[in-house]
Design an enzyme around this catalytic site. Structure first.
Site, PDB file in Angstrom:
ATOM      1  N   SER A 137      53.845 -23.662  75.088  1.00 45.88           N
ATOM      2  CA  SER A 137      52.706 -24.803  74.822  1.00 45.88           C
ATOM      3  C   SER A 137      52.218 -25.045  73.543  1.00 45.88           C
ATOM      4  CB  SER A 137      51.401 -24.463  75.880  1.00 45.88           C
ATOM      5  OG  SER A 137      51.938 -24.432  77.051  1.00 45.88           O
ATOM      6  N   SER A 163      51.538 -27.448  76.601  1.00 41.88           N
ATOM      7  CA  SER A 163      50.383 -28.125  77.155  1.00 41.88           C
ATOM      8  C   SER A 163      49.253 -28.386  75.964  1.00 41.88           C
ATOM      9  CB  SER A 163      49.441 -27.026  77.929  1.00 41.88           C
ATOM     10  OG  SER A 163      49.232 -25.749  77.427  1.00 41.88           O
ATOM     11  N   LYS A 190      42.194 -27.399  70.789  1.00 39.62           N
ATOM     12  CA  LYS A 190      42.715 -27.748  72.155  1.00 39.62           C
ATOM     13  C   LYS A 190      41.720 -27.588  73.410  1.00 39.62           C
ATOM     14  CE  LYS A 190      46.350 -26.242  75.208  1.00 39.62           C
ATOM     15  NZ  LYS A 190      47.277 -25.449  75.567  1.00 39.62           N
TER      16      LYS A 190
END
Length: 548
Positions: free
Chosen positions: A218, A194, A119
């Site tokens: 997330s 996210s 990420k």
């Protein structure tokens, strides 16, 4: 005016540079794959991509599958998925060098030769961690985060960084720099966030193992929306050193880093690889708890709590059915299912989570947006946060009778004193102890819970921040929670959705009903939850659900 114009022009220039770097990354990936295919045209990429992680890692370690075959198979597939979904922000070109070094050293870590995706907010040396902010462009990390260091030591090859929403405080996946990421199962749907770039890449088959973060769902939203698995561990089970947070310093809602993959065994291998002496030495704030194989491999019947709704966000028909069908399968397999009653979830979300994250009057959060070109989809929030205290008090008083304005009560009633924040932290601790007492009174091992789904249409998560209730509860409690896909939306679910009204029958409920529509065939997941520090038991339960 001239200064502002020049400044904006400078910001757009940085955005252009970052987008060009992203485009160059995809070209580099394409060239690398083409070179490999020209040299070894007989390699069967499709058969490599079809292998589950456990089998792939075994073949890599016993030498029956060369690491470069695996690497370029995944670079090729990742390129395809990135072209379709816009999930990759940067190719880590040094991964090609690492691949050669790994072959020469001969050290066979648990993830030897396994390409992994990372990420955006997790530091990789020499690469930006932007969080979707222009100010973070051209600010490469000085060193790898601890998680990335340990992955490398275990032989894994981090090869791409993936997209996120601006600030991370969202369960969609869009920012001004890299744009919108799309769901690989249906491009009109959000991949979740996210960790949305991870969800899209793994869901599309372009990565076999990835790592993201979770402060309100997330990891779990992208997994559920893209039909894969994820584990949000207890906040401090894995090191967060070198991982950038959406709101620095807040302690009310606990963030965690965790793995995402197509199946539970892959998550377990990811946890096994990270929970080692290397991580405990690199970050001494992490408790030295190695992976407990005995708990994970146990076959003892479980005593499982369950609920179908939190009485705040009404579950879609498919969500409710997912829990009911899973409960039945678990009972048929010899486990004991016990109803668990949730209360006051609205209070937890607004008073613990929203007010906890923004306890400083949202000063830290607003600071991140200073000088940025875009304020995400939070225009009203920014206006409220910047308004004087007397106006916040008036708005809070006006809003209380109206469910329509409930989410903003938390925003406009910010804490301002230290003793109020301490009181909040104490209240959260007391709530956690009460929740555990209720759990232990029922003598539960684990809990089966709904997970928001199916994937919402693009743009809807920004309008439906209230729908984080099913996930954020377990960040406030700091319990490990995983997601496993168990079913798909049926025509019958779609028909039943016509009668969906929600618990408050307000604008949010009507919007959520719209967001769920037209989802036949999309995956729906359940959440599997355990008590703090019991990740292995959580994974064991997830494995049971997946198998059944």
């Amino acid at each position: 005016l001239l200064l502002r114009w020049r400044r904006r022009r400078g910001l757009w220039r940085k955005v252009k540079e970052a987008r060009q770097r992203q485009e160059r990354s995809l070209v580099q990936m394409e060239m690398a794959v083409r070179r490999f295919r020209e040299q070894l045209p007989s390699v069967n990429m499709i058969s490599i991509l079809s292998l589950p992680l456990l089998e792939l890692s075994r073949k890599l370690r016993d030498g029956s599958l060369p690491p470069e075959h695996v690497f370029y198979a995944y670079v090729g597939k990742a390129l395809q998925i990135a072209t379709e979904t816009n999930c990759i922000t940067e190719y880590l070109q040094e991964s090609e060098t690492q691949l050669q070094k790994a072959k020469m050293t001969g050290k066979l870590g648990l993830l030897y030769g396994v390409p992994v995706s990372i990420k955006d907010s997790i530091d990789c040396q020499g690469h930006d961690s932007t969080l979707g902010f222009i100010k973070n462009i051209n600010k490469p990390a000085a060193e790898d985060s601890v998680v990335v260091q340990v992955l490398r030591r275990q032989g894994a090859i981090p090869f791409v960084k993936t997209n996120v929403p601006q600030s991370l405080i969202s369960y969609d996946c869009k920012n001004l720099i890299f744009g919108q990421t799309f769901n690989p199962l249906l491009y009109t749907r959000s991949p979740g966030g996210s960790s949305g770039g991870e969800g899209a890449l793994i869901g599309g088959g372009g990565s076999i193992l990835g790592f993201g973060t979770d402060v309100g769902g997330s990891l779990r939203f992208p997994a559920a929306f893209c039909g894969i698995c994820a584990l949000k561990p207890t906040g401090n089970r894995l090191s967060k050193k070198g991982i950038i947070s959406g709101v620095l310093g807040q302690k009310a809602v606990v963030a965690a880093v965790g793995p995402m993959a197509k199946d539970v065994e892959s998550l377990a291998l990811g946890m096994r690889a990270l929970l080692c002496e290397d991580m405990f030495n690199l970050d001494s704030t992490v408790p030295p708890l190695p992976f407990n194989e005995e708990v994970y491999s146990s076959t003892q019947p479980l005593r499982i709590g369950y609920y179908e709704t939190d009485f705040f966000t009404m579950p879609s028909p498919a969500m409710r059915r997912a829990v009911r069908e899973t409960k039945q399968l678990l009972e048929d397999a010899g486990h004991t299912l016990v109803p668990f009653e949730l209360t006051n979830v609205d209070y937890v979300i607004f008073n613990f989570c929203v007010r906890g994250i923004f306890a400083d009057g949202a000063t830290s959060f607003l600071k991140m947006f200073k000088g940025e070109l875009e304020k995400s989809s939070m225009g009203l929030f920014f206006w409220l946060a910047k308004s004087p205290n007397w106006l916040k008090s008036v708005l809070s008083w006006i809003a209380k009778p109206f469910h329509l304005l409930m989410p903003f009560i938390g925003f406009v009633s910010f804490f301002s004193t230290v003793d109020e924040v301490w009181s909040l932290h104490h209240e959260i601790e007391e709530f956690c102890h009460q929740f555990i007492a209720q759990w232990k009174k029922l003598n539960l091992d684990v809990m089966l819970c709904p997970m928001l789904g199916p994937a919402l249409g693009i743009g809807y998560p920004g309008k439906l921040s209230v729908a984080v209730s099913y996930t954020m509860l377990y960040n406030a409690l700091d319990f490990p929670a995983g997601v496993v896909p168990v079913t798909m939306v049926t025509d019958k679910d779609e028909e039943e959705l016509k009668g969906y009204q929600g618990y408050f029958r307000d604008w949010w409920d009507r919007t959520l009903a719209k967001a769920f529509r037209g989802s036949v065939g999309l995956p729906v997941a359940v959440q599997c939850v355990a008590l703090p520090w019991q990740e292995e038991l959580c994974l064991r339960f997830m494995k049971e659900v997946e198998t059944l």
